[in-house]
Design an enzyme around this catalytic site. Structure first.
Site, PDB file in Angstrom:
ATOM      1  CE  LYS A  86      -3.849   1.779   2.847  1.00 46.65           C
ATOM      2  NZ  LYS A  86      -4.659   1.488   4.057  1.00 46.65           N
ATOM      3  CB  SER A 161      -7.962   3.258   2.925  1.00 39.83           C
ATOM      4  OG  SER A 161      -7.124   2.730   3.928  1.00 39.83           O
ATOM      5  CB  SER A 185      -7.996   0.348   5.824  1.00 34.56           C
ATOM      6  OG  SER A 185      -8.781   1.496   5.725  1.00 34.56           O
TER       7      SER A 185
HETATM    8  N1  GLN Z   1     -12.760   3.458   6.553  1.00 39.51           N
HETATM    9  C1  GLN Z   1     -12.198   3.904   7.812  1.00 39.51           C
HETATM   10  C2  GLN Z   1     -11.880   5.373   7.748  1.00 39.51           C
HETATM   11  O1  GLN Z   1     -12.144   5.954   6.743  1.00 39.51           O
HETATM   12  C3  GLN Z   1     -10.992   3.084   8.156  1.00 39.51           C
HETATM   13  C4  GLN Z   1      -9.803   3.514   7.413  1.00 39.51           C
HETATM   14  C5  GLN Z   1      -8.600   2.699   7.754  1.00 39.51           C
HETATM   15  O2  GLN Z   1      -8.675   1.660   8.393  1.00 39.51           O
HETATM   16  N2  GLN Z   1      -7.457   3.214   7.343  1.00 39.51           N
HETATM   17  O3  GLN Z   1     -11.399   5.936   8.690  1.00 39.51           O
END
Ligand code: GLN
Length: 501
Positions: A86, A161, A185
């Site tokens: 990532k 994400s 994410s």
């Molecule tokens: N979808 C969650 C957020 O937008 C988690 C994001 C993540 O785990 N980086 O904060």
């Protein structure tokens, strides 16, 4: 390259299988690297999983593995295994954008600890994958640098994400990838793309070289096509790191290969509120069917109560935004990435001189141009909840609720070995469907944020699909540092889903 070793045959192998073949000489690391590069060239145009492919380094790194003596190669757990990262994980000499315009021009001067560990284990880092800007989002649509689609249905999101990492593994471009998980994410994109995604216990994996989002919640973890591969990658990247003082010492364990849990001695907790309204019927059906299968093989199921869990989304969005507003304060045009001098300046990064006469205008212009709307929303929210006069009402209260959520889990784990539930309320949604509705996007994390708030290990493992063939994930959570339990239960589910499918 012989026909038998064309990219089509190499590409379906997982991490452990690839490494074993490279160790025993039936495949070379260069063949594995070439297969990944060919697949990426052929398919990533439509998927958009990668932001950068390390084309030159990949073959050179692979050649080095092939040049090792047989004994040295035999000691490499990930010999020749192509891995994607990532793009919030730093690799020295390469850009690390975090999916943001503000970091787009920035080259990392050092590598993350996980990268050093992967390479020391013989893995080939093939490139960087797309993500929601600064890992804020659940669909990868918040990336400022391009869009990624779900390999199961090109009109749907891959989740987020870590959507690029998930799409790359699900489409067989690479056998494994790393993502980061602050509120789901890794697990949510794993569920949407039919993969295994593991968020380890907070403190298990070094965050050194991970672009920080919310430091008390962030963890790096693997996305793979099977449980054994998740165990293998986790084993390689976890352990104490003096550069990340939150990593724990003396707990390094080995989890690969993973044996399935013994069903007769296993009690799984089922939180009633995770099976309430709002769950898509197909997800509910798949989970209920799975629970039935698990009970049939002798597992004891027991309802558990997590009374404060309903505050988890609110708590998460206070804690995460507060920490993000502080972590993102460093992107001001002075030290990292983009610099915009004033509102009419298109932005430059070449000229290191600063005009001190109007530095505030430079900060404002840089941040206005560099951050996307979701990141700005979170900085505003986070700054608000930390501001004088509101701090205790919001941030202080969220921290206290976080303690209560943690205690709920501790009490539940007195009664059960692990907790099982859905990873997500629905299967992958359509591109654009939730883009303009932040609240509905936030609610897609309703089952995942608690593990981060409580610091627990949690995995998503495939457990079926909906009527359109879109994957569904089951989530397993266990007490801190009980990664073994998580993996053993996941392995049992993997086996029962294989035979039940
Ligand atoms: N979808 C969650 C957020 O937008 C988690 C994001 C993540 O785990 N980086 O904060």
């Amino acid at each position: 390259m012989t026909a038998a070793k064309s990219s089509k045959t190499v590409r379906n192998r997982g991490c452990a299988e690839t490494a074993a073949a490279v160790r025993d000489g039936s495949l070379t690391a260069v063949e594995c690297a070439n297969a990944a590069l060919e697949e990426i060239v052929e398919r990533d145009g439509e998927l958009g999983a990668f932001l950068e492919v390390f084309s030159d380094d990949v073959l050179e790194d692979a050649r080095q593995i092939d040049l090792e003596s047989h004994e040295n190669r035999a000691a490499l757990p990930l010999a020749g295994v192509p891995i994607a990262l990532k793009d919030n994980i730093c690799v020295a000499g390469h850009r690390t954008t975090a999916g943001s315009k503000i970091l787009e021009p920035w080259t990392a001067p050092y590598s993350a600890t996980v990268v050093d560990r992967l390479r020391a284990a013989g893995a080939i880092v093939v490139g960087k994958t797309n993500l929601d800007e600064f890992a804020m989002g659940s669909s990868t649509e918040n990336s400022a640098l391009g869009r990624t689609v779900n390999p199961h249905d090109l009109e749907r999101v891959p989740g987020g994400s870590s959507g690029g990492s998930a799409a790359a593994v699900a489409a067989n471009l690479v056998p494994g990838a790393l993502g980061s998980d602050t509120g789901g994410s890794i697990r949510q994109p794993a569920a949407f793309c039919g993969l295994v995604g593991f968020k380890p216990t907070y403190g298990r994996v070094s965050r050194y070289g991970l672009i920080a989002f919310a430091s008390s919640l962030d963890q790096i973890g693997p996305l793979t096509r099977n449980v054994d591969d998740a165990a293998l990658l986790l084993e390689v990247i976890s352990g104490f790191d003096r550069r990340d003082p939150t990593t724990v010492d003396g707990r390094h364990e080995s989890w690969f290969p993973t044996n399935p849990a013994n069903p007769q001695s296993l009690t799984l907790g089922v939180p009633a509120n995770w099976f309430a309204d709002g769950l898509a019927p197909a997800v509910q059906g798949a989970l209920e069917e799975l629970l039935g299968r698990l009970e049939a093989i002798g597992i004891t199921l027991r309802p558990v109560d997590l009374p404060h869990e309903r505050y988890s989304i609110a708590t998460y969005y206070v804690v995460a935004t507060a920490e993000a507003s502080s972590n993102l304060a460093r992107y001001d045009g002075v030290r990292y990435g983009l610099r915009v001098r004033h509102n009419d300046d298109p932005g430059d990064t070449e000229d290191p001189t600063l005009d001190h006469s109007d530095i505030d205008a430079m900060f404002a212009a840089t941040r206005t141009a560099g951050f996307g709307p979701e990141v700005k929303r979170r900085i505003l929210l986070g700054t608000y909840v930390l501001s004088a006069g509101f701090n205790d009402a919001h941030y202080g209260r969220a921290q206290r609720v976080r303690t209560l959520i943690r205690r709920d889990f501790a009490a539940a784990f007195e009664l059960v070995d692990a907790i099982i539930g859905p990873t997500t309320p629905s299967t992958a949604f359509k591109l654009g469907e939730k883009r303009d509705d932040p609240l509905s996007m936030y609610l897609s994390d309703v089952f995942t944020v608690t593990a981060n708030l409580a610091g627990l290990p949690a995995i998503s493992v495939p457990c079926g699909s909906d009527e359109a063939g879109l994957p569904i994930g089951a989530q397993i959570l266990a007490p801190p540092f009980a990664e073994r339990t998580v993996l053993e239960v996941a392995k049992l589910i993997e086996e029962s889903s294989d035979s039940g499918a």
